[in-house]
Enzyme design. Structure first.
Site, PDB file in Angstrom:
ATOM      1  N   GLY A 113       0.836  -1.196   0.000  1.00  0.00           N
ATOM      2  CA  GLY A 113       0.000   0.000   0.000  1.00  0.00           C
ATOM      3  C   GLY A 113       0.872   1.248   0.000  1.00  0.00           C
ATOM      4  O   GLY A 113       2.073   1.183  -0.307  1.00  0.00           O
ATOM      5  N   GLY A 129       2.375   3.184   2.230  1.00  0.00           N
ATOM      6  CA  GLY A 129       3.642   3.234   2.969  1.00  0.00           C
ATOM      7  C   GLY A 129       4.711   2.379   2.318  1.00  0.00           C
ATOM      8  O   GLY A 129       5.860   2.822   2.129  1.00  0.00           O
ATOM      9  N   ILE A 180      -6.880  -3.217   1.336  1.00  0.00           N
ATOM     10  CA  ILE A 180      -8.339  -3.286   1.415  1.00  0.00           C
ATOM     11  C   ILE A 180      -8.922  -1.881   1.421  1.00  0.00           C
ATOM     12  O   ILE A 180     -10.077  -1.693   1.107  1.00  0.00           O
ATOM     13  CB  ILE A 180      -8.842  -4.057   2.655  1.00  0.00           C
ATOM     14  CG1 ILE A 180      -8.450  -3.352   3.962  1.00  0.00           C
ATOM     15  CG2 ILE A 180      -8.368  -5.502   2.650  1.00  0.00           C
ATOM     16  CD1 ILE A 180      -9.254  -3.837   5.171  1.00  0.00           C
ATOM     17  N   ASP A 181      -8.114  -0.883   1.787  1.00  0.00           N
ATOM     18  CA  ASP A 181      -8.644   0.472   1.975  1.00  0.00           C
ATOM     19  C   ASP A 181      -8.978   1.169   0.652  1.00  0.00           C
ATOM     20  O   ASP A 181      -9.703   2.157   0.641  1.00  0.00           O
ATOM     21  CB  ASP A 181      -7.636   1.333   2.749  1.00  0.00           C
ATOM     22  CG  ASP A 181      -7.270   0.745   4.104  1.00  0.00           C
ATOM     23  OD1 ASP A 181      -8.023  -0.114   4.589  1.00  0.00           O
ATOM     24  OD2 ASP A 181      -6.226   1.130   4.658  1.00  0.00           O
ATOM     25  N   ARG A 215     -33.690  -3.313  16.994  1.00  0.00           N
ATOM     26  CA  ARG A 215     -32.497  -2.667  17.541  1.00  0.00           C
ATOM     27  C   ARG A 215     -31.810  -1.780  16.517  1.00  0.00           C
ATOM     28  O   ARG A 215     -31.972  -1.964  15.311  1.00  0.00           O
ATOM     29  CB  ARG A 215     -31.487  -3.740  17.962  1.00  0.00           C
ATOM     30  CG  ARG A 215     -31.847  -4.437  19.241  1.00  0.00           C
ATOM     31  CD  ARG A 215     -30.925  -5.599  19.498  1.00  0.00           C
ATOM     32  NE  ARG A 215     -31.110  -6.121  20.844  1.00  0.00           N
ATOM     33  CZ  ARG A 215     -30.695  -7.306  21.249  1.00  0.00           C
ATOM     34  NH1 ARG A 215     -30.080  -8.119  20.401  1.00  0.00           N
ATOM     35  NH2 ARG A 215     -30.888  -7.691  22.477  1.00  0.00           N
ATOM     36  N   GLU A 272     -14.005   3.047  10.513  1.00  0.00           N
ATOM     37  CA  GLU A 272     -13.196   3.215  11.737  1.00  0.00           C
ATOM     38  C   GLU A 272     -12.621   4.629  11.862  1.00  0.00           C
ATOM     39  O   GLU A 272     -12.352   5.100  12.961  1.00  0.00           O
ATOM     40  CB  GLU A 272     -12.055   2.181  11.771  1.00  0.00           C
ATOM     41  CG  GLU A 272     -11.082   2.318  10.609  1.00  0.00           C
ATOM     42  CD  GLU A 272      -9.953   1.293  10.636  1.00  0.00           C
ATOM     43  OE1 GLU A 272      -9.900   0.454  11.546  1.00  0.00           O
ATOM     44  OE2 GLU A 272      -9.113   1.348   9.710  1.00  0.00           O
ATOM     45  N   HIS A 294     -10.330  -7.690  11.349  1.00  0.00           N
ATOM     46  CA  HIS A 294      -9.463  -8.345  10.360  1.00  0.00           C
ATOM     47  C   HIS A 294     -10.159  -9.418   9.541  1.00  0.00           C
ATOM     48  O   HIS A 294      -9.555  -9.941   8.600  1.00  0.00           O
ATOM     49  CB  HIS A 294      -8.235  -8.911  11.078  1.00  0.00           C
ATOM     50  CG  HIS A 294      -7.355  -7.822  11.611  1.00  0.00           C
ATOM     51  ND1 HIS A 294      -7.614  -7.175  12.787  1.00  0.00           N
ATOM     52  CD2 HIS A 294      -6.257  -7.224  11.086  1.00  0.00           C
ATOM     53  CE1 HIS A 294      -6.711  -6.238  12.994  1.00  0.00           C
ATOM     54  NE2 HIS A 294      -5.870  -6.251  11.973  1.00  0.00           N
ATOM     55  N   ARG A 320      -9.872  -8.775   6.054  1.00  0.00           N
ATOM     56  CA  ARG A 320      -8.582  -8.947   5.372  1.00  0.00           C
ATOM     57  C   ARG A 320      -8.270 -10.405   5.046  1.00  0.00           C
ATOM     58  O   ARG A 320      -7.403 -10.682   4.209  1.00  0.00           O
ATOM     59  CB  ARG A 320      -7.461  -8.383   6.254  1.00  0.00           C
ATOM     60  CG  ARG A 320      -7.552  -6.884   6.468  1.00  0.00           C
ATOM     61  CD  ARG A 320      -6.214  -6.217   6.317  1.00  0.00           C
ATOM     62  NE  ARG A 320      -5.165  -6.827   7.073  1.00  0.00           N
ATOM     63  CZ  ARG A 320      -4.478  -6.232   8.037  1.00  0.00           C
ATOM     64  NH1 ARG A 320      -4.775  -5.002   8.387  1.00  0.00           N
ATOM     65  NH2 ARG A 320      -3.495  -6.850   8.635  1.00  0.00           N
TER      66      ARG A 320
HETATM   67  O1  F6P Z   1      -4.514  -0.553   5.816  1.00  0.00           O
HETATM   68  C1  F6P Z   1      -5.207  -1.732   5.995  1.00  0.00           C
HETATM   69  C2  F6P Z   1      -5.786  -1.823   7.372  1.00  0.00           C
HETATM   70  O2  F6P Z   1      -6.538  -3.010   7.472  1.00  0.00           O
HETATM   71  C3  F6P Z   1      -6.633  -0.623   7.795  1.00  0.00           C
HETATM   72  O3  F6P Z   1      -7.923  -0.633   7.233  1.00  0.00           O
HETATM   73  C4  F6P Z   1      -6.598  -0.758   9.295  1.00  0.00           C
HETATM   74  O4  F6P Z   1      -6.779   0.484   9.936  1.00  0.00           O
HETATM   75  C5  F6P Z   1      -5.202  -1.266   9.544  1.00  0.00           C
HETATM   76  O5  F6P Z   1      -4.763  -1.877   8.351  1.00  0.00           O
HETATM   77  C6  F6P Z   1      -5.112  -2.271  10.678  1.00  0.00           C
HETATM   78  O6  F6P Z   1      -3.800  -2.609  10.859  1.00  0.00           O
HETATM   79  P1  F6P Z   1      -3.300  -3.780  11.829  1.00  0.00           P
HETATM   80  O7  F6P Z   1      -3.358  -5.048  11.044  1.00  0.00           O
HETATM   81  O8  F6P Z   1      -1.927  -3.387  12.168  1.00  0.00           O
HETATM   82  O9  F6P Z   1      -4.242  -3.822  12.984  1.00  0.00           O
END
Ligand code: F6P
Length: 367
Positions: free
Chosen positions: A117, A119, A141-142, A177, A237, A288, A291
């Site tokens: 990504g 970084g 995923i972002d 709810r 988030e 996660h 992911r």
């Molecule tokens: O950048 C991908 C991501 O899944 C973000 O959506 C989330 O904020 C972050 O990584 C979570 O990172 P980690 O796996 O370090 O908790």
């Protein structure tokens, strides 16, 4: 056009489709160019510490549908500022980039494919400037990377979040709810917006539009008066209240990564709503789960196309680039054009207009 030996690493948070890329790179390099493929383990750590795995058509043959990355990954390993805790629990930062360069030379690689990504690709760009030939492959995923229509992994995450909403609808409706689903995405609202639309959320909160609680309460009350005593809220988030800050976890891991871990806005919002409306509110944090697991067909195909295109780009010596989807084509974008840019949802994006046109509340006054 020739290639002798190429390297590949996967960096940053994992996502579905990474193995499809590793498989495509390996098979293309071997079948089309008769090259050897060296996998670097655990992102740039593999380059720093010389941890490698020879990739072949045999050991990549059953990985297309597999989640995660067979090479491993880390979002802590910045070779230019390697962070570790010492015995006193303090963070020590060291520059290990020359060690990484040494490994690259020792392995006699023609090119390094960096799958990552924002970084990770920024690090790739810096190494390119130091003389390491790199080709970037966009992953997250972002979906917040500049230069590409979509990153692989995103569509799978959206599907997982959409499936979760489908399930929250039935339980939320049964109990009358307010059901909140918190999803990932860091500072971009793509997952929340697209999955929220796909999953019929009544309220979608994204980082790009700070929310005003009054509008959320009004929407829930409106539904209540209309005979629907349940509501579904999708919250990213990174979403925040007007004038407020993102909710973070303040973890030691976050400090070590140098990046705050986001999370908790779903619970924060639940308390805010409870204080205003006498309805039961429940929060689910998907985390996660977005992911992991099997990539969707779209992400498998995108990962495969990007992997093949990256090897072809390396054979043409088009280094310092990233392969990208510019529908319907795969193109090359200079890494220099992407550095440090986080592609958030533009405020005038058609997805935002679409959501509000069908009555979805985005935590603001309806335009
Ligand atoms: O950048 C991908 C991501 O899944 C973000 O959506 C989330 O904020 C972050 O990584 C979570 O990172 P980690 O796996 O370090 O908790």
């Amino acid at each position: 056009m020739s290639l002798r030996r190429v390297g590949i690493l996967t960096g940053g948070g994992d996502c579905s489709g990474l193995n499809a890329v590793i498989r495509a790179v390996t098979r293309t390099a071997i079948i089309q160019y008769k090259a050897e493929v060296v996998g670097l383990e655990n992102g740039f750590d593999g380059l720093i510490f010389g941890r490698t795995l020879t990739l072949t058509t045999a050991n990549t043959k059953d990985i297309l549908t597999l989640g995660g990355t067979i090479l491993g990954t880390t979002n802590k390993g910045n070779p230019f500022a390697y962070r570790e805790f010492n015995d006193q629990g303090e963070i020590v930062i060291r520059d290990l980039s020359s060690q990484a360069m040494d490994t690259f030379r020792r392995l006699e690689l023609d090119c390094l494919f960096v799958v990552g990504g924002e970084g990770t690709l920024e690090l790739a760009h810096t190494f390119q400037q130091m003389g390491m030939p790199v080709v970037g492959i966009p992953k997250t995923i972002d979906n917040d990377l500049e230069g590409t229509d979509y990153t692989f992994g995103y569509q799978t995450a959206v599907q997982v979040a959409c499936d979760a909403l489908d399930r929250l609808h039935t339980t939320g409706r049964s109990h009358d709810r307010v059901m909140i689903l918190e999803v990932m995405g860091r500072n971009a609202g793509w997952i929340a917006l697209e999955a929220g639309l796909a999953g019929g959320a009544h309220i979608i909160l994204i980082p790009e539009i700070s929310y005003n609680l009054d509008h959320i309460v009004t929407k829930i009350q409106h539904r209540l008066r209309g005979g629907s005593p349940y509501s579904i809220i999708m919250v990213a988030e990174g979403a925040r209240e007007q004038g407020g800050a993102c909710i973070t976890q303040g973890s030691a891991e976050g400090r070590l990564q140098g990046v705050e871990q986001l999370g908790g806005v779903g619970f924060y919002l639940a308390n805010q709503i409870r204080a205003r409306i006498p309805l039961e509110v429940r929060t689910t944090v998907l985390g996660h789960i977005q992911r992991g697991g099997t990539p969707t067909a779209f992400d498998r195909v995108l990962g495969t196309r990007l992997g093949v295109a990256a090897v072809d780009a390396a054979a043409r010596k088009e280094f310092g680039t990233m392969v990208a989807l510019k529908t319907p084509d795969i193109v090359l974008v200079p890494l220099a054009e992407l550095a440090g840019i986080c592609r958030t949802v533009p405020i005038d994006h058609q997805l935002i207009r679409t959501a509000e046109s069908i009555g979805v509340n985005l935590g603001r006054e309806v335009m």
